[in-house]
Design an enzyme around this catalytic site. Sequence first.
Site, PDB file in Angstrom:
ATOM      1  N   HIS A  96       1.414   5.440  -1.742  1.00  0.00           N
ATOM      2  CA  HIS A  96       0.926   6.565  -2.559  1.00  0.00           C
ATOM      3  C   HIS A  96       2.118   7.187  -3.269  1.00  0.00           C
ATOM      4  O   HIS A  96       3.016   7.721  -2.609  1.00  0.00           O
ATOM      5  CB  HIS A  96       0.262   7.625  -1.670  1.00  0.00           C
ATOM      6  CG  HIS A  96      -0.936   7.118  -0.937  1.00  0.00           C
ATOM      7  ND1 HIS A  96      -2.213   7.224  -1.440  1.00  0.00           N
ATOM      8  CD2 HIS A  96      -1.048   6.459   0.239  1.00  0.00           C
ATOM      9  CE1 HIS A  96      -3.060   6.671  -0.585  1.00  0.00           C
ATOM     10  NE2 HIS A  96      -2.384   6.194   0.437  1.00  0.00           N
ATOM     11  N   LYS A 128      -9.665  -0.653  -5.181  1.00  0.00           N
ATOM     12  CA  LYS A 128      -9.653   0.009  -3.877  1.00  0.00           C
ATOM     13  C   LYS A 128     -11.003   0.632  -3.561  1.00  0.00           C
ATOM     14  O   LYS A 128     -11.531   1.404  -4.349  1.00  0.00           O
ATOM     15  CB  LYS A 128      -8.582   1.096  -3.897  1.00  0.00           C
ATOM     16  CG  LYS A 128      -8.555   1.992  -2.673  1.00  0.00           C
ATOM     17  CD  LYS A 128      -7.947   1.291  -1.475  1.00  0.00           C
ATOM     18  CE  LYS A 128      -8.048   2.168  -0.234  1.00  0.00           C
ATOM     19  NZ  LYS A 128      -6.762   2.484   0.357  1.00  0.00           N
ATOM     20  N   LEU A 152      -4.436   9.098   8.282  1.00  0.00           N
ATOM     21  CA  LEU A 152      -5.726   8.407   8.402  1.00  0.00           C
ATOM     22  C   LEU A 152      -5.584   6.966   7.952  1.00  0.00           C
ATOM     23  O   LEU A 152      -4.965   6.730   6.918  1.00  0.00           O
ATOM     24  CB  LEU A 152      -6.795   9.122   7.558  1.00  0.00           C
ATOM     25  CG  LEU A 152      -7.211  10.490   8.122  1.00  0.00           C
ATOM     26  CD1 LEU A 152      -8.087  11.236   7.144  1.00  0.00           C
ATOM     27  CD2 LEU A 152      -7.921  10.328   9.470  1.00  0.00           C
ATOM     28  N   ARG A 192       1.534   9.441  -5.872  1.00  0.00           N
ATOM     29  CA  ARG A 192       1.086  10.709  -6.480  1.00  0.00           C
ATOM     30  C   ARG A 192       1.426  10.712  -7.975  1.00  0.00           C
ATOM     31  O   ARG A 192       1.534   9.683  -8.602  1.00  0.00           O
ATOM     32  CB  ARG A 192       1.691  11.943  -5.771  1.00  0.00           C
ATOM     33  CG  ARG A 192       1.671  11.899  -4.258  1.00  0.00           C
ATOM     34  CD  ARG A 192       0.285  11.820  -3.692  1.00  0.00           C
ATOM     35  NE  ARG A 192       0.295  12.004  -2.241  1.00  0.00           N
ATOM     36  CZ  ARG A 192      -0.615  11.541  -1.429  1.00  0.00           C
ATOM     37  NH1 ARG A 192      -1.636  10.844  -1.880  1.00  0.00           N
ATOM     38  NH2 ARG A 192      -0.549  11.761  -0.139  1.00  0.00           N
ATOM     39  N   HIS A 203      -4.144  -0.918   6.222  1.00  0.00           N
ATOM     40  CA  HIS A 203      -3.667  -0.117   7.356  1.00  0.00           C
ATOM     41  C   HIS A 203      -4.580  -0.254   8.579  1.00  0.00           C
ATOM     42  O   HIS A 203      -5.181   0.720   9.019  1.00  0.00           O
ATOM     43  CB  HIS A 203      -3.459   1.349   6.975  1.00  0.00           C
ATOM     44  CG  HIS A 203      -4.518   1.992   6.123  1.00  0.00           C
ATOM     45  ND1 HIS A 203      -5.843   1.975   6.450  1.00  0.00           N
ATOM     46  CD2 HIS A 203      -4.432   2.667   4.959  1.00  0.00           C
ATOM     47  CE1 HIS A 203      -6.519   2.625   5.525  1.00  0.00           C
ATOM     48  NE2 HIS A 203      -5.697   3.042   4.605  1.00  0.00           N
ATOM     49  N   ASP A 206       1.591   2.596   3.607  1.00  0.00           N
ATOM     50  CA  ASP A 206       0.721   3.768   3.461  1.00  0.00           C
ATOM     51  C   ASP A 206       1.551   5.039   3.387  1.00  0.00           C
ATOM     52  O   ASP A 206       1.109   6.103   3.824  1.00  0.00           O
ATOM     53  CB  ASP A 206      -0.318   3.852   4.587  1.00  0.00           C
ATOM     54  CG  ASP A 206      -1.471   4.793   4.225  1.00  0.00           C
ATOM     55  OD1 ASP A 206      -1.572   5.195   3.049  1.00  0.00           O
ATOM     56  OD2 ASP A 206      -2.245   5.141   5.128  1.00  0.00           O
ATOM     57  N   HIS A 214     -10.295   0.826   2.530  1.00  0.00           N
ATOM     58  CA  HIS A 214      -9.989   1.812   3.573  1.00  0.00           C
ATOM     59  C   HIS A 214     -11.095   1.644   4.609  1.00  0.00           C
ATOM     60  O   HIS A 214     -12.226   2.065   4.383  1.00  0.00           O
ATOM     61  CB  HIS A 214      -9.968   3.237   3.005  1.00  0.00           C
ATOM     62  CG  HIS A 214      -9.617   4.256   4.045  1.00  0.00           C
ATOM     63  ND1 HIS A 214      -8.409   4.918   4.061  1.00  0.00           N
ATOM     64  CD2 HIS A 214     -10.292   4.689   5.138  1.00  0.00           C
ATOM     65  CE1 HIS A 214      -8.376   5.726   5.112  1.00  0.00           C
ATOM     66  NE2 HIS A 214      -9.505   5.607   5.781  1.00  0.00           N
ATOM     67  N   HIS A 255       0.868  -1.197   0.000  1.00  0.00           N
ATOM     68  CA  HIS A 255       0.000   0.000   0.000  1.00  0.00           C
ATOM     69  C   HIS A 255       0.897   1.237   0.000  1.00  0.00           C
ATOM     70  O   HIS A 255       1.483   1.585   1.032  1.00  0.00           O
ATOM     71  CB  HIS A 255      -0.901  -0.002   1.237  1.00  0.00           C
ATOM     72  CG  HIS A 255      -1.794   1.201   1.343  1.00  0.00           C
ATOM     73  ND1 HIS A 255      -3.122   1.102   1.666  1.00  0.00           N
ATOM     74  CD2 HIS A 255      -1.561   2.530   1.183  1.00  0.00           C
ATOM     75  CE1 HIS A 255      -3.665   2.300   1.700  1.00  0.00           C
ATOM     76  NE2 HIS A 255      -2.729   3.201   1.408  1.00  0.00           N
ATOM     77  N   HIS A 296       3.083  14.406   1.315  1.00  0.00           N
ATOM     78  CA  HIS A 296       2.464  15.728   1.131  1.00  0.00           C
ATOM     79  C   HIS A 296       3.589  16.738   1.295  1.00  0.00           C
ATOM     80  O   HIS A 296       4.513  16.519   2.088  1.00  0.00           O
ATOM     81  CB  HIS A 296       1.408  15.988   2.216  1.00  0.00           C
ATOM     82  CG  HIS A 296       0.185  15.151   2.113  1.00  0.00           C
ATOM     83  ND1 HIS A 296      -0.888  15.481   1.318  1.00  0.00           N
ATOM     84  CD2 HIS A 296      -0.142  13.980   2.696  1.00  0.00           C
ATOM     85  CE1 HIS A 296      -1.830  14.563   1.431  1.00  0.00           C
ATOM     86  NE2 HIS A 296      -1.401  13.626   2.257  1.00  0.00           N
ATOM     87  N   ALA A 300      -3.579  14.795   5.838  1.00  0.00           N
ATOM     88  CA  ALA A 300      -3.312  13.502   6.470  1.00  0.00           C
ATOM     89  C   ALA A 300      -2.347  12.701   5.618  1.00  0.00           C
ATOM     90  O   ALA A 300      -2.554  12.559   4.412  1.00  0.00           O
ATOM     91  CB  ALA A 300      -4.617  12.728   6.630  1.00  0.00           C
TER      92      ALA A 300
HETATM   93  C1  NCD Z   1      -3.520   9.098   2.345  1.00  0.00           C
HETATM   94  C2  NCD Z   1      -3.159  10.123   1.295  1.00  0.00           C
HETATM   95  O1  NCD Z   1      -2.590  11.173   1.678  1.00  0.00           O
HETATM   96  O2  NCD Z   1      -3.393   9.904   0.106  1.00  0.00           O
HETATM   97  N1  NCD Z   1      -3.434   9.682   3.646  1.00  0.00           N
HETATM   98  C3  NCD Z   1      -3.245   9.021   4.802  1.00  0.00           C
HETATM   99  O3  NCD Z   1      -3.292   9.642   5.867  1.00  0.00           O
HETATM  100  N2  NCD Z   1      -3.007   7.742   4.823  1.00  0.00           N
HETATM  101  C4  NCD Z   1      -4.853   8.567   2.042  1.00  0.00           C
HETATM  102  C5  NCD Z   1      -5.147   7.283   2.745  1.00  0.00           C
HETATM  103  O4  NCD Z   1      -4.555   6.263   2.450  1.00  0.00           O
HETATM  104  O5  NCD Z   1      -6.004   7.287   3.629  1.00  0.00           O
HETATM  105 ZN    ZN Z   2      -3.210   5.101   1.930  1.00  0.00          ZN
END
Ligand code: NCD
Ligand code: ZN
Length: 348
Positions: A15, A102, A222, A17, A177, A250, A139, A13, A254, A266
Amino acid sequence: MNEITIVRPDDWHVHFRDGEMMRTVVAETARHFGRAIVMPNLVPPVVTRADANAYQRRIEAALAEHGMQDQFKPLMTLYLTEQTDPNDVVAAAQSGDVQAVKLYPAGATTNSASGVSNIDNVMPVLEAMADNNVVLCVHGEVTNPDIDIFDREARFIEDVLQPLRKRLPSLRIVMEHITTKHGADYVSSEDSNLAATITPQHLLLNRNHMLVGGVRPHYYCLPILKREEHRKALVDVACSGDRRFFLGTDSAPHEKHTKENSCGCAGVFNSTVTMACMAQLFEQQHALDMLEAFCSKNGPAYYGLPINETTITLRRSEKPVTLPEHVINGDINVTVFDPAQDINWRVV
Ligand code: NCD
Ligand code: ZN
């Protein structure tokens, strides 16, 4: 033990972007991991097989810029919406273009506005997935504003997950998560078609780390960090070797200024330090012999994929290692997860 070699891990898992941010973070994952389940919550989201194919090509191009295209494989996912076409999902999965779908409850987290408001509206897709052995990643938080943020995972299990699994027992689900003892207990209690990922931050930290002595925006993610008793339950299942639990970082980058903000985003960015943190934790738990199961073997087994063919080696030093605090690329500055304890391990 001062050195351990394990099958190259995967991240179930992550991200990445898009655009410049993706080019900034993709190497941080590819350096240590063989594959990763890539989240589809872009703006706009990755909804169709064609979207996933195009996104995969952009990731591969970014990997090539780092000369890492041969050492890492992105595993693509689709973002389930109430308009998703079951035929597109099945074709995408059967061709191998997509590894999972997802489910974001609408409004649950970052970029989840296109998510699912009513599970009844996606039953045809879920039925097609169950018939064709396509994994659903969830999620697991309810979004009802009346439900306290710390209770949202437990309520999701009761209100959404249990009824869904009754309705469609053959659907293969990953509860992503997990952050609570409820999640760990629920997954442990089911013997088929359910597994869970766990993040480094939920294994190492509790909510006091985020809130005592000042609010720490870089620990806000989150699902939110929970009480210590929940962290301990997660550590127990992660270190047990139980095949139903595996690593999903996860890692969610950001830009620093969007987290250090009166309304901060988050997400914790941890890819750079995850494996060092995992070795530290498993050593503390006298469970280094289970590190490979959690990081490298249980995930592929659940997804029906072979384990990676290469290995990584982690080495322990007497002195704590200095961890990078930021990943910087031009104007982009991403704060790296601080495990809030000394780390003596590094990937060599
Ligand atoms: C994730 C995100 O920023 O894309 N944020 C997070 O707090 N984990 C989104 C997610 O997986 O919930
Ligand atoms: Zn995530």
